[in-house]
Design an enzyme around this catalytic site. Structure first.
Site: not given
Ligand code: PGA
Length: 236
Positions: A67, A136, A138, A143
């Site tokens: 990313d 979280n 991801h 996400e």
């Protein structure tokens, strides 16, 4: 899915580097999928050491990163291109033209994302993917959400991710953190032949517990890794 626990961060980083080195030794023109973030820094340092000691040759290796933030120039100190140059690429003999990171500054970001995905496909696919994991759950910037694009795409960052990254990398300034990024999709990641996921520290316990529960949910995107046949979690 396999899970290996290590006594500390250094031991996990060394083990991850060993897996990368073994992959490149077995296939000198291997294609590697790579992460950024605080977690892989130790592994990259070990790989640089191994390269300098003559234990591994990256001259035929190709890399694709997960990313990149949208809007940060590649020279920006928090761009993932700069991170990769500083942590790894500038210190090994990889060909610059063999290192690929999604563009966060292209005029047409969707077109650039599609071209990135096509290039990855043309490369023959990822032999070994190294992943980190967010608090979280991801992976990349996939996400938690009810649905998400399968392949490389433009994405908004979760509030939790913005906060975590602000504290770690932007001196606590949430305003300075880009709110959007380009990320490989879960399907892009899952096409890799082999995946290792690095997790360090207690802040990741909830996400790892969700993986351990063996329930698939996009509320914790990393749980989809159960659908892959060769995944190892490296935990410290
Ligand atoms: P970290 O980030 O390595 O800085 O914890 C990992 C991630 O957000 O994927």
């Amino acid at each position: 899915m396999k899970k290996n626990n290590y006594k500390d961060y250094a031991a996990m980083s060394r083990a991850a580097a060993d897996i990368v080195v073994a992959t490149v030794k077995a296939k000198p023109n291997a294609v590697l999928g790579l992460p950024t973030g605080s977690t892989p820094i130790g592994m990259y340092a070990e790989l640089v050491k191994d390269y300098k000691a003559g234990k591994v040759d990256f001259s035929e290796v190709t890399t694709f990163n997960l990313d990149e933030y949208i809007g940060l120039d590649t020279k920006h100190e928090q761009s993932y291109r700069r991170f990769m140059q500083e942590q790894l690429f500038d210190h090994i003999n990889i060909k610059p033209s063999n290192t690929h990171i999604p563009s966060g500054t292209a005029k047409d970001l969707n077109k650039a994302a599609k071209e990135f995905e096509d290039l990855l496909k043309k490369s023959g696919g990822v032999d070994l993917f190294v992943l980190g994991i967010g608090t979280n759950g991801h992976i990349g910037f996939n996400e938690p959400a009810a649905s998400m694009p399968a392949y490389t795409h433009v994405v908004g960052l979760a509030e939790e991710t913005i906060k975590v990254n602000a504290d770690k990398f932007f001196a606590g300034d949430m305003k300075a953190v880009p709110k959007t990024a380009v990320s490989m999709g879960l399907a892009t990641i899952m096409k890799a032949n082999k995946i290792i996921l690095l997790s360090n520290g207690e802040s990741k316990n909830d996400a790892i517990a969700k993986i351990d529960s063996q329930v698939l949910t996009l509320d914790c995107p990393a749980t989809v890794l159960h659908m892959h046949r060769d995944v190892t979690l490296l935990i410290s």
